[in-house]
Design an enzyme around this catalytic site. Structure first.
Site, PDB file in Angstrom:
ATOM      1  N   SER A 108      -6.875  17.775  14.579  1.00 48.21           N
ATOM      2  CA  SER A 108      -5.732  17.374  15.400  1.00 48.21           C
ATOM      3  C   SER A 108      -6.232  16.910  16.759  1.00 48.21           C
ATOM      4  CB  SER A 108      -4.787  18.569  15.590  1.00 48.21           C
ATOM      5  OG  SER A 108      -3.804  18.266  16.545  1.00 48.21           O
ATOM      6  N   SER A 109      -5.481  16.012  17.397  1.00 47.01           N
ATOM      7  CA  SER A 109      -5.908  15.505  18.717  1.00 47.01           C
ATOM      8  C   SER A 109      -5.902  16.621  19.757  1.00 47.01           C
ATOM      9  CB  SER A 109      -4.956  14.396  19.177  1.00 47.01           C
ATOM     10  OG  SER A 109      -3.633  14.911  19.307  1.00 47.01           O
ATOM     11  N   CYS A 110      -5.154  17.701  19.471  1.00 49.90           N
ATOM     12  CA  CYS A 110      -5.016  18.745  20.493  1.00 49.90           C
ATOM     13  C   CYS A 110      -6.192  19.711  20.476  1.00 49.90           C
ATOM     14  CB  CYS A 110      -3.705  19.498  20.314  1.00 49.90           C
ATOM     15  SG  CYS A 110      -3.732  20.490  18.867  1.00 49.90           S
ATOM     16  N   TYR A 137      -5.234  27.988  17.973  1.00 53.63           N
ATOM     17  CA  TYR A 137      -5.124  26.964  16.912  1.00 53.63           C
ATOM     18  C   TYR A 137      -6.302  26.006  16.989  1.00 53.63           C
ATOM     19  CZ  TYR A 137      -3.084  22.745  14.741  1.00 53.63           C
ATOM     20  OH  TYR A 137      -2.831  21.626  13.984  1.00 53.63           O
ATOM     21  N   LYS A 141      -9.142  25.198  14.142  1.00 55.23           N
ATOM     22  CA  LYS A 141      -9.343  23.845  13.622  1.00 55.23           C
ATOM     23  C   LYS A 141     -10.783  23.381  13.835  1.00 55.23           C
ATOM     24  CE  LYS A 141      -5.527  22.425  11.802  1.00 55.23           C
ATOM     25  NZ  LYS A 141      -5.480  21.805  10.466  1.00 55.23           N
ATOM     26  N   HIS A 180       7.608  20.427  17.459  1.00 57.53           N
ATOM     27  CA  HIS A 180       6.946  19.563  18.445  1.00 57.53           C
ATOM     28  C   HIS A 180       8.018  18.832  19.243  1.00 57.53           C
ATOM     29  CE1 HIS A 180       3.649  19.998  15.420  1.00 57.53           C
ATOM     30  NE2 HIS A 180       2.957  20.140  16.533  1.00 57.53           N
TER      31      HIS A 180
HETATM   32  N1  LIG Z   1       2.594  17.717  12.772  1.00 57.62           N
HETATM   33  C1  LIG Z   1       1.735  17.196  13.611  1.00 57.62           C
HETATM   34  O1  LIG Z   1       2.098  16.621  14.663  1.00 57.62           O
HETATM   35  C2  LIG Z   1       0.264  17.261  13.308  1.00 57.62           C
HETATM   36  C3  LIG Z   1      -0.620  16.610  14.179  1.00 57.62           C
HETATM   37  C4  LIG Z   1      -1.989  16.654  13.908  1.00 57.62           C
HETATM   38  C5  LIG Z   1      -2.458  17.333  12.792  1.00 57.62           C
HETATM   39  N2  LIG Z   1      -1.572  17.953  11.975  1.00 57.62           N
HETATM   40  C6  LIG Z   1      -2.124  18.703  10.820  1.00 57.62           C
HETATM   41  O2  LIG Z   1      -1.528  18.281   9.603  1.00 57.62           O
HETATM   42  C7  LIG Z   1      -1.464  19.377   8.694  1.00 57.62           C
HETATM   43  C8  LIG Z   1      -0.050  19.556   8.184  1.00 57.62           C
HETATM   44  O3  LIG Z   1       0.832  19.639   9.281  1.00 57.62           O
HETATM   45  P1  LIG Z   1       2.416  19.509   9.021  1.00 57.62           P
HETATM   46  O4  LIG Z   1       2.995  18.948  10.268  1.00 57.62           O
HETATM   47  O5  LIG Z   1       2.665  18.841   7.721  1.00 57.62           O
HETATM   48  O6  LIG Z   1       2.832  21.058   8.899  1.00 57.62           O
HETATM   49  P2  LIG Z   1       4.111  21.681   8.168  1.00 57.62           P
HETATM   50  O7  LIG Z   1       5.174  20.663   7.984  1.00 57.62           O
HETATM   51  O8  LIG Z   1       4.396  22.934   8.888  1.00 57.62           O
HETATM   52  O9  LIG Z   1       3.532  22.059   6.699  1.00 57.62           O
HETATM   53  C9  LIG Z   1       2.567  23.050   6.588  1.00 57.62           C
HETATM   54  C10 LIG Z   1       2.393  23.393   5.135  1.00 57.62           C
HETATM   55  O10 LIG Z   1       1.390  24.392   5.028  1.00 57.62           O
HETATM   56  C11 LIG Z   1       1.795  25.299   4.023  1.00 57.62           C
HETATM   57  N3  LIG Z   1       1.304  26.627   4.349  1.00 57.62           N
HETATM   58  C12 LIG Z   1       1.385  27.283   5.538  1.00 57.62           C
HETATM   59  N4  LIG Z   1       0.842  28.514   5.428  1.00 57.62           N
HETATM   60  C13 LIG Z   1       0.411  28.624   4.125  1.00 57.62           C
HETATM   61  C14 LIG Z   1      -0.224  29.655   3.386  1.00 57.62           C
HETATM   62  N5  LIG Z   1      -0.518  30.835   3.933  1.00 57.62           N
HETATM   63  N6  LIG Z   1      -0.517  29.418   2.086  1.00 57.62           N
HETATM   64  C15 LIG Z   1      -0.208  28.229   1.511  1.00 57.62           C
HETATM   65  N7  LIG Z   1       0.380  27.199   2.158  1.00 57.62           N
HETATM   66  C16 LIG Z   1       0.692  27.419   3.460  1.00 57.62           C
HETATM   67  C17 LIG Z   1       3.315  25.300   3.969  1.00 57.62           C
HETATM   68  O11 LIG Z   1       3.672  25.535   2.615  1.00 57.62           O
HETATM   69  P3  LIG Z   1       5.162  25.986   2.129  1.00 57.62           P
HETATM   70  O12 LIG Z   1       6.089  24.887   2.577  1.00 57.62           O
HETATM   71  O13 LIG Z   1       5.033  26.073   0.627  1.00 57.62           O
HETATM   72  O14 LIG Z   1       5.440  27.317   2.778  1.00 57.62           O
HETATM   73  C18 LIG Z   1       3.649  23.883   4.454  1.00 57.62           C
HETATM   74  O15 LIG Z   1       3.911  23.060   3.365  1.00 57.62           O
HETATM   75  C19 LIG Z   1      -1.993  20.589   9.442  1.00 57.62           C
HETATM   76  O16 LIG Z   1      -3.364  20.773   9.121  1.00 57.62           O
HETATM   77  C20 LIG Z   1      -1.852  20.176  10.898  1.00 57.62           C
HETATM   78  O17 LIG Z   1      -2.818  20.815  11.703  1.00 57.62           O
HETATM   79  C21 LIG Z   1      -0.228  17.949  12.191  1.00 57.62           C
HETATM   80  C1  LIG Z   2      -0.044  18.061  17.577  1.00 51.56           C
HETATM   81  C2  LIG Z   2       0.402  19.333  18.253  1.00 51.56           C
HETATM   82  O1  LIG Z   2       0.183  19.222  19.621  1.00 51.56           O
HETATM   83  C3  LIG Z   2       0.656  20.381  20.290  1.00 51.56           C
HETATM   84  O2  LIG Z   2       0.559  20.160  21.684  1.00 51.56           O
HETATM   85  P1  LIG Z   2       1.695  19.307  22.413  1.00 51.56           P
HETATM   86  O3  LIG Z   2       1.590  17.888  21.996  1.00 51.56           O
HETATM   87  O4  LIG Z   2       1.592  19.619  23.863  1.00 51.56           O
HETATM   88  O5  LIG Z   2       3.003  19.988  21.818  1.00 51.56           O
HETATM   89  P2  LIG Z   2       4.544  19.614  21.929  1.00 51.56           P
HETATM   90  O6  LIG Z   2       5.302  20.866  21.590  1.00 51.56           O
HETATM   91  O7  LIG Z   2       4.821  18.403  21.101  1.00 51.56           O
HETATM   92  O8  LIG Z   2       4.819  19.292  23.505  1.00 51.56           O
HETATM   93  C4  LIG Z   2       4.442  18.068  24.043  1.00 51.56           C
HETATM   94  C5  LIG Z   2       5.010  17.961  25.451  1.00 51.56           C
HETATM   95  O9  LIG Z   2       6.446  17.781  25.352  1.00 51.56           O
HETATM   96  C6  LIG Z   2       7.093  18.677  26.230  1.00 51.56           C
HETATM   97  N1  LIG Z   2       8.457  18.971  25.765  1.00 51.56           N
HETATM   98  C7  LIG Z   2       9.580  18.582  26.411  1.00 51.56           C
HETATM   99  N2  LIG Z   2      10.676  19.046  25.785  1.00 51.56           N
HETATM  100  C8  LIG Z   2      10.215  19.723  24.682  1.00 51.56           C
HETATM  101  C9  LIG Z   2      10.897  20.413  23.636  1.00 51.56           C
HETATM  102  O10 LIG Z   2      12.141  20.539  23.606  1.00 51.56           O
HETATM  103  N3  LIG Z   2      10.108  20.951  22.661  1.00 51.56           N
HETATM  104  C10 LIG Z   2       8.739  20.847  22.675  1.00 51.56           C
HETATM  105  N4  LIG Z   2       8.020  21.384  21.661  1.00 51.56           N
HETATM  106  N5  LIG Z   2       8.050  20.207  23.686  1.00 51.56           N
HETATM  107  C11 LIG Z   2       8.809  19.658  24.671  1.00 51.56           C
HETATM  108  C12 LIG Z   2       6.166  19.891  26.249  1.00 51.56           C
HETATM  109  O11 LIG Z   2       6.439  20.699  27.379  1.00 51.56           O
HETATM  110  C13 LIG Z   2       4.803  19.211  26.322  1.00 51.56           C
HETATM  111  O12 LIG Z   2       4.527  18.783  27.634  1.00 51.56           O
HETATM  112  C14 LIG Z   2      -0.188  21.586  19.947  1.00 51.56           C
HETATM  113  O13 LIG Z   2       0.316  22.729  20.637  1.00 51.56           O
HETATM  114  C15 LIG Z   2      -0.202  21.813  18.484  1.00 51.56           C
HETATM  115  O14 LIG Z   2      -1.310  22.634  18.219  1.00 51.56           O
HETATM  116  C16 LIG Z   2      -0.242  20.549  17.648  1.00 51.56           C
HETATM  117  O15 LIG Z   2      -1.571  20.241  17.338  1.00 51.56           O
END
Ligand SMILES: NC(=O)c1ccc[n+]([C@@H]2O[C@H](COP(=O)([O-])OP(=O)(O)OC[C@H]3O[C@@H](n4cnc5c(N)ncnc54)[C@H](OP(=O)(O)O)[C@@H]3O)[C@@H](O)[C@H]2O)c1
Ligand SMILES: C[C@@H]1O[C@H](OP(=O)(O)OP(=O)(O)OC[C@H]2O[C@@H](n3cnc4c(=O)[nH]c(N)nc43)[C@H](O)[C@@H]2O)[C@@H](O)[C@H](O)[C@@H]1O
Length: 317
Positions: A108-110, A137, A141, A180
């Site tokens: 992840s970028s974070c 986290y 990662k 997010h």
């Molecule tokens: N979302 C973002 O902005 C973002 C950004 C960068 C990287 N990523 C990466 O992309 C990947 C997926 O993210 P996402 O946004 O798709 O997350 P998500 O919507 O929360 O999905 C996470 C999945 O992981 C499964 N899971 C969690 N705990 C588990 C466990 N103990 N055993 C088996 N399965 C488990 C869940 O399965 P169930 O539904 O069956 O419970 C769910 O389907 C992660 O590696 C994350 O770090 C996400």
């Molecule tokens: C991709 C993700 O990036 C994540 O960082 P990061 O972008 O700051 O995570 P976010 O929760 O997307 O927050 C991004 C920015 O949006 C602001 N923000 C404003 N309003 C809101 C709101 O209502 N909800 C949320 N959630 N934020 C809000 C928050 O304070 C922060 O500056 C990492 O913590 C995770 O690990 C993950 O990898």
């Protein structure tokens, strides 16, 4: 890649996992293996070993993880560290034991340093202190990325790492405490518009900058890299463009037709000031994103997934 190859998509119900399944099926890969977390808790080492022995997948896409926004990361610090360490250690190790042809790990970028030079290149990893709000986290990662690197160097495993920027799209998490920023603002502004609320509260100062990639673009990039990339280096995946949280709030207000005020809650953390990815390695591998932010948000706001995900609770009973 053989279209009949057995591909395990870990986390297939998640936003990324579901997008991967959609993209693989559209490409003609139909020998997919999936398990819910209830069927297979990937933190359970013995259960994961049994699963791999039974299924023997040829490819593994590891999209299962404990994931959340800044508040969830900063609140459930032990869960984000423990769950992700266990999930990735079990899946990567069993992929090695059973000779998986290729594994794709999602970073992840974070996980880059809080104040990395911008745009961030892959070699900036581990060159500075992490963002405190999601350090557990990020440590997990980074350990996963290093585990893939270590299996490659010791055993020649073809385990590649993709570093996506912030993602959004179908199947996103709209829970206002754990999500997010982008899904949270979509929900907050659309509910405020429906209820004619006088103001919407946005966390932090509005000054941090974020890059947003549609999850269908990420899935397409993952398939491209699965087919064409066998390198040891991680690959950033993003759009190469970012905006401030203030600008995002203004865009979401426009698209949801919300006319009211935006109020910033300075008590909430800003997190990393900026984490724009340098995507030149990805572009050099022949892939570019297709879905711009405005178009992607319009797609979300008109999707069935959105209507289902944000149906008022009252309507569910
Ligand atoms: N979302 C973002 O902005 C973002 C950004 C960068 C990287 N990523 C990466 O992309 C990947 C997926 O993210 P996402 O946004 O798709 O997350 P998500 O919507 O929360 O999905 C996470 C999945 O992981 C499964 N899971 C969690 N705990 C588990 C466990 N103990 N055993 C088996 N399965 C488990 C869940 O399965 P169930 O539904 O069956 O419970 C769910 O389907 C992660 O590696 C994350 O770090 C996400
Ligand atoms: C991709 C993700 O990036 C994540 O960082 P990061 O972008 O700051 O995570 P976010 O929760 O997307 O927050 C991004 C920015 O949006 C602001 N923000 C404003 N309003 C809101 C709101 O209502 N909800 C949320 N959630 N934020 C809000 C928050 O304070 C922060 O500056 C990492 O913590 C995770 O690990 C993950 O990898």
């Amino acid at each position: 890649m053989d279209y009949n190859a057995k591909i395990y998509v870990a986390g297939h119900r998640g936003m990324v996992g579901a997008a991967l399944v959609r993209r693989l099926r559209r490409a003609g890969f139909n020998n997919l293996v999936v398990r819910t977390s209830a069927e297979l808790d990937l933190r359970n080492q013995a259960a994961v070993a049994d699963f791999f022995a039974d299924e023997q997948p040829e490819y593994v896409l590891l999209a299962a993880a404990r994931v959340g926004g800044i508040h969830a990361n900063n609140t459930f610090r032990a869960d984000f560290l423990y769950d992700n360490l266990m999930i990735q250690s079990n899946v990567v190790q069993q992929s090695h034991v059973h000779g998986v042809r290729k594994l794709l790990f999602l970073g992840s970028s974070c996980i880059y340093p809080r104040l990395a030079p911008q745009p961030i290149r892959e070699e900036h990893l581990l060159t500075g202190p992490l963002e405190p709000t999601n350090e557990p986290y990020a440590i997990a990662k980074i350990a996963g990325l290093k585990l893939c690197e270590a299996y490659r160097s010791q055993h020649g495993s073809n385990f590649i790492t993709v570093m996506p920027t912030n993602l959004y799209g179908p199947g996103d998490n709209y829970n206002l405490e754990t999500s997010h920023v982008l899904p949270a603002l979509l929900r907050k502004f659309s509910e405020a518009a429906a209820q004619a609320a006088p103001a919407v509260t946005v966390w932090g100062t509005g000054t941090p900058r974020r890059e947003f990639l549609h999850v269908d673009d990420l899935a397409d990039a993952c398939l491209h890299l699965l087919r064409h990339y066998d390198g040891a280096q991680p690959v950033n995946v993003g759009t190469g463009k970012d905006i401030t949280i203030q600008e995002l709030a203004d865009l979401v207000a426009e698209l949801t037709g919300y006319p009211g005020e935006v109020v910033f809650d300075f008590a909430r953390p800003d997190g990393t000031p900026r984490k724009l990815l340098d995507v030149s390695r990805l572009h050099g591998l022949g892939w570019h994103h297709r879905i711009g932010l405005r178009e992607g948000l319009q797609q979300v706001l008109t999707s069935a997934d959105w209507l289902h995900a944000t149906q008022p609770v009252a309507a569910l009973h």
